[in-house]
Design an enzyme around this catalytic site. Structure first.
Site, PDB file in Angstrom:
ATOM      1  N   GLU A   1       9.333   0.620 -11.708  1.00 51.79           N
ATOM      2  CA  GLU A   1       8.069   0.871 -12.406  1.00 51.79           C
ATOM      3  C   GLU A   1       6.917   1.137 -11.447  1.00 51.79           C
ATOM      4  O   GLU A   1       5.941   0.378 -11.375  1.00 51.79           O
ATOM      5  CB  GLU A   1       7.719  -0.302 -13.323  1.00 51.79           C
ATOM      6  CG  GLU A   1       8.574  -0.368 -14.554  1.00 51.79           C
ATOM      7  CD  GLU A   1       8.025  -1.346 -15.606  1.00 51.79           C
ATOM      8  OE1 GLU A   1       7.120  -2.129 -15.303  1.00 51.79           O
ATOM      9  OE2 GLU A   1       8.526  -1.295 -16.736  1.00 51.79           O
TER      10      GLU A   1
ATOM     11  N   GLU B   1      14.748  -0.346 -19.990  1.00 55.29           N
ATOM     12  CA  GLU B   1      14.257  -1.700 -20.270  1.00 55.29           C
ATOM     13  C   GLU B   1      13.592  -1.730 -21.632  1.00 55.29           C
ATOM     14  O   GLU B   1      12.801  -0.848 -21.973  1.00 55.29           O
ATOM     15  CB  GLU B   1      13.177  -2.124 -19.266  1.00 55.29           C
ATOM     16  CG  GLU B   1      13.644  -2.534 -17.913  1.00 55.29           C
ATOM     17  CD  GLU B   1      12.461  -3.055 -17.075  1.00 55.29           C
ATOM     18  OE1 GLU B   1      11.479  -3.573 -17.645  1.00 55.29           O
ATOM     19  OE2 GLU B   1      12.528  -2.907 -15.854  1.00 55.29           O
TER      20      GLU B   1
ATOM     21  N   CYS C   1       0.869  -1.174   0.000  1.00 59.25           N
ATOM     22  CA  CYS C   1       0.000   0.000   0.000  1.00 59.25           C
ATOM     23  C   CYS C   1       0.905   1.223   0.000  1.00 59.25           C
ATOM     24  O   CYS C   1       1.725   1.382   0.907  1.00 59.25           O
ATOM     25  CB  CYS C   1      -0.857  -0.030   1.265  1.00 59.25           C
ATOM     26  SG  CYS C   1      -1.509   1.595   1.700  1.00 59.25           S
TER      27      CYS C   1
HETATM   28  C1  GAL Z   1       8.778  -4.528 -16.709  1.00 58.51           C
HETATM   29  C2  GAL Z   1       9.410  -4.773 -15.355  1.00 58.51           C
HETATM   30  C3  GAL Z   1      10.472  -5.833 -15.413  1.00 58.51           C
HETATM   31  C4  GAL Z   1      10.007  -7.006 -16.219  1.00 58.51           C
HETATM   32  C5  GAL Z   1       9.597  -6.533 -17.601  1.00 58.51           C
HETATM   33  C6  GAL Z   1       9.132  -7.637 -18.511  1.00 58.51           C
HETATM   34  O1  GAL Z   1       7.505  -4.025 -16.570  1.00 58.51           O
HETATM   35  O2  GAL Z   1       9.977  -3.606 -14.846  1.00 58.51           O
HETATM   36  O3  GAL Z   1      10.807  -6.212 -14.099  1.00 58.51           O
HETATM   37  O4  GAL Z   1       8.942  -7.605 -15.567  1.00 58.51           O
HETATM   38  O5  GAL Z   1       8.536  -5.641 -17.465  1.00 58.51           O
HETATM   39  O6  GAL Z   1       8.707  -7.159 -19.744  1.00 58.51           O
END
Ligand code: GAL
Length: 687
Positions: free
Chosen positions: A150, A305, A115
């Site tokens: 995220e 990412e 939370c």
């Molecule tokens: C993102 C996340 C990562 C992994 C990835 C997979 O949303 O930050 O930890 O889960 O997606 O696509």
């Protein structure tokens, strides 16, 4: 100044060594070095392995990993490990677990099980962040802090009692007395008059539509509540390691968090982007979010990412065909990123992401994926000199989160079909297709350097924001359903476009949303520069306008609004009372008037951007493309000197280093372009 102390472009990915026996680590770091990896994101979900019991820490494994990374020339984007609380914490304090709108407490077993308002959770994250910071403050691998992960991916909101108390405190700071809240929320409607803050709750599941002003404040609160979590950890990191930049990875254009506010709180903007390889247009949508990332601080950002191939969370997870992983990485650089990183380094053996692609696939170094990794690593070295170079855009698209939240309030709008992302994309796509650079700006943001400003929608608009648009003075395009309400989501006196009425020279007599599938013809007047009498089509939304002080550029033809004004212009301000299927004719006419030029002449499927003296030409098509270069240069990817007509193979790219341009000569640029343009000035307040 780079994003971190690591020179050149950043390359690497999330690294989860705790999922592997130690003997694998040696191979990991050896292969990282071989591929040219210079940064790894570590410890993102490691809390339960670093603090397996309250106050008992096991840092040995992370110490060894940090040392190994450093020995192999890999810097650490070190997470504070607070993205998922450990089981002992949620069992000791079940109130840490989030509660959904229907009142169900969600259990442990996934991630982000917290939370955002929980004092127990917050206190535990701050404690861990301090322990981490103190342990690794001097470690030579530490190059960047990665707070949580995220935010709002799974947990944007929690409806528990603790959150309710927090929401009430937030509301009383915003509205003062309970009567302030009553006035702002319009509680005279549907008998909701409150006499005490104790009676006010989050917008939990109710018998019917919930007060939209309550929902709007809840959206603001949820973004702020998570930002507080970020700020609490950041304060500790700043205190212990003042010279280490701090980031948290964004999720492209995310409805739940006001990234303008968030970006102001971090040192480096970083983003996670997962365009669907099966969607041939996904590179266009992702380009818009990349331009947002660059615009958030008006400086380079980091793609933290992306997927090397398939993800694992779609219904069908398409792989990336040969060339696409490299091309998509170059695309991020083309839009201002100073690095292309991945989720994740080594493909997992177990868990929900065992079928998610990685830089090092299950098949190891024999796989195609690994060859792609090596190729990209080598390319990024060749492109190192672009790091820090700036993008200049003369067109700005306005994106305002509060207005977005108002626009997409559930259950109370004239049409639920108006979605801000789609409205932004409708303008962005033709700009992208022709190679016109675009910045995103918040309502009230800096418009210096822009010749054309496009407001796809500003449903919620204050007098100050209207004044800001009026002061702009360049070519302005405003889309429909703008200027409707104030920040409390109350309709402006006199109706839309409220404070924009004088600027636009029109009033909206009545909103005229169209049923799904209905197409409304719109006939352009010759004055627009299009062919005389050119007929366009509108869908989803039209308006009955009263034209007060504007010329009419287009009228509806047929249907209920036959003969009424559809598009108007007052001076350099164009208003569209409808959603056109294709805005290109209106847009190109305005761009021509404003003297905005594309950065290159490109055929369909080829994306063109410029960063300082570097021209990126990216062929997203599945066949070769011909481009006629306006200026010669050296392709950094191949080392070849290029000029005149060139051919770019399918899913391939050219990154051309051109000569610095003399004053005023930059294609698509406004002023002087010198070598100095490749240095990005730090924004105000930056370290
Ligand atoms: C993102 C996340 C990562 C992994 C990835 C997979 O949303 O930050 O930890 O889960 O997606 O696509």
């Amino acid at each position: 100044m780079g994003l971190t102390r690591v020179p050149g472009l950043l390359f690497g990915g999330d690294y989860n060594p705790e999922q592997w026996p130690e003997h694998v680590w040696d191979e990991d770091v050896r292969l990282m070095a071989e591929a040219g990896v210079n940064m790894a994101t570590v410890a993102v979900f490691s809390w339960s392995r670093l603090e397996p019991r309250r106050g008992e820490y096991e840092f040995g494994w992370l110490d060894r990993i940090m040392d190994l990374l450093h020995e192999h020339g890999v810097a650490a984007d070190l997470a504070t490990a607070t993205a998922t609380p450990p089981p002992w914490l949620v069992r000791e304090h079940p109130g840490v677990l989030p509660v959904d709108a229907a009142g169900t407490r969600l259990d442990f077993g996934s991630r982000q099980s917290y939370c955002p308002s929980s004092p127990v959770f917050r206190e535990a994250t701050v404690r861990l962040a301090r322990v981490m910071a103190e342990r690794y403050r001097e470690h030579p691998a530490l190059a960047m802090w990665h707070i949580s992960n995220e935010y709002a991916d799974h947990t944007l909101e929690c409806f528990c009692e603790e959150s309710a108390r927090h929401f009430r405190r937030w509301l009383s700071a915003r509205h003062g007395s309970i009567d302030g809240l009553n006035a702002a929320w319009g509680t005279s409607c549907w008998g909701q008059h409150y006499t005490s803050y104790d009676q006010v709750n989050p917008p939990r599941k109710a018998p019917g539509p919930v007060n939209p002003a309550q929902v709007l404040d809840w959206r603001r609160f949820c973004s702020d509540a998570l930002l507080e979590c970020f700020e609490l950890e950041k304060a500790v990191l700043r205190e212990v390691t003042p010279d280490i930049p701090v980031t948290t990875n964004f999720m492209s254009i995310l409805h739940g968090l006001d990234y303008w506010k968030w970006a102001a709180a971090e040192d480096v903007v970083s983003d996670d982007a997962y365009p669907d390889p099966a969607d041939p247009a996904s590179h266009v949508a992702v380009a818009l979010s990349y331009d947002l990332m660059r615009s958030l601080k008006r400086r380079p950002w980091l793609l933290l990412e992306q997927a090397g191939g398939a993800v694992s969370w779609r219904e069908v997870n398409a792989p990336k065909p040969p060339g696409m992983m490299r091309l998509h990485s170059l695309q991020a650089l083309a839009h201002g990123a100073d690095g292309a990183m991945f989720f994740q380094w080594r493909q997992a053996k177990y868990g929900p992401e065992k079928f998610h692609s990685a830089l090092l696939p299950h098949g190891g170094t024999a796989s195609r994926g690994w060859r792609d990794t090596l190729r990209l690593g080598a390319d990024l070295k060749r492109l190192a000199e672009i790091a820090g170079s700036a993008t200049r855009a003369e067109v700005a698209l306005v994106l305002d989160w509060e207005s977005w939240w108002g626009l997409e309030a559930p259950e109370s709008m004239p049409s639920n079909r108006l979605k801000l992302k789609a409205l932004l994309q409708a303008w962005y796509e033709p700009l992208h297709a022709t190679g016109v650079a675009v910045d995103l700006v918040p309502a009230g943001g800096d418009l210096s350097g822009h010749r054309v400003v496009i407001v796809p929608n500003l449903y919620m608009c204050t007098g100050e924001q209207a004044g800001w648009l009026a002061d702009f003075g360049g070519h302005l395009i405003v889309g429909p359903f703008s200027g409707v309400t104030d920040p409390d989501d109350q309709v402006h006196d006199g109706g839309a476009p409220g404070p924009l009425r004088g600027l636009l020279g029109v009033a909206v007599d009545e909103f005229w949303p169209l049923p799904d599938g209905l197409v409304q013809r719109v006939r352009l007047a010759p004055a627009t520069g299009g062919e005389p009498g050119h007929v366009l089509s509108a869908r989803t939304w039209t308006e009955w306008l009263r034209v007060e002080d504007a010329e009419v550029l287009a009228r509806y033809e047929g249907g209920d609004l036959d003969g009424q004004a559809a598009i108007t212009r007052r001076g350099t301000v164009t208003y569209l009372g409808c959603l056109l299927d294709d805005v290109t004719p209106v847009l190109s006419e305005v761009l021509a008037r404003a003297g905005v030029e594309p950065v290159a002449d490109v055929p369909e499927g080829v994306e063109a951007t410029r960063r300082g003296r570097y021209l990126f030409l990216l062929n997203h098509a599945t066949s070769p493309a011909k481009v006629n270069l306006r200026e010669p240069g050296k392709d950094l990817l191949t080392g070849r000197d290029l000029s005149g007509p060139i051919e770019i193979p399918a899913r391939d790219a050219v990154v051309l280093r051109t000569d610095p341009q003399p004053t005023g000569a930059q294609p698509g640029g406004t002023g002087t372009l010198t070598d100095a343009d490749t240095d990005v000035p730090p924004t105000e307040g930056e370290r």
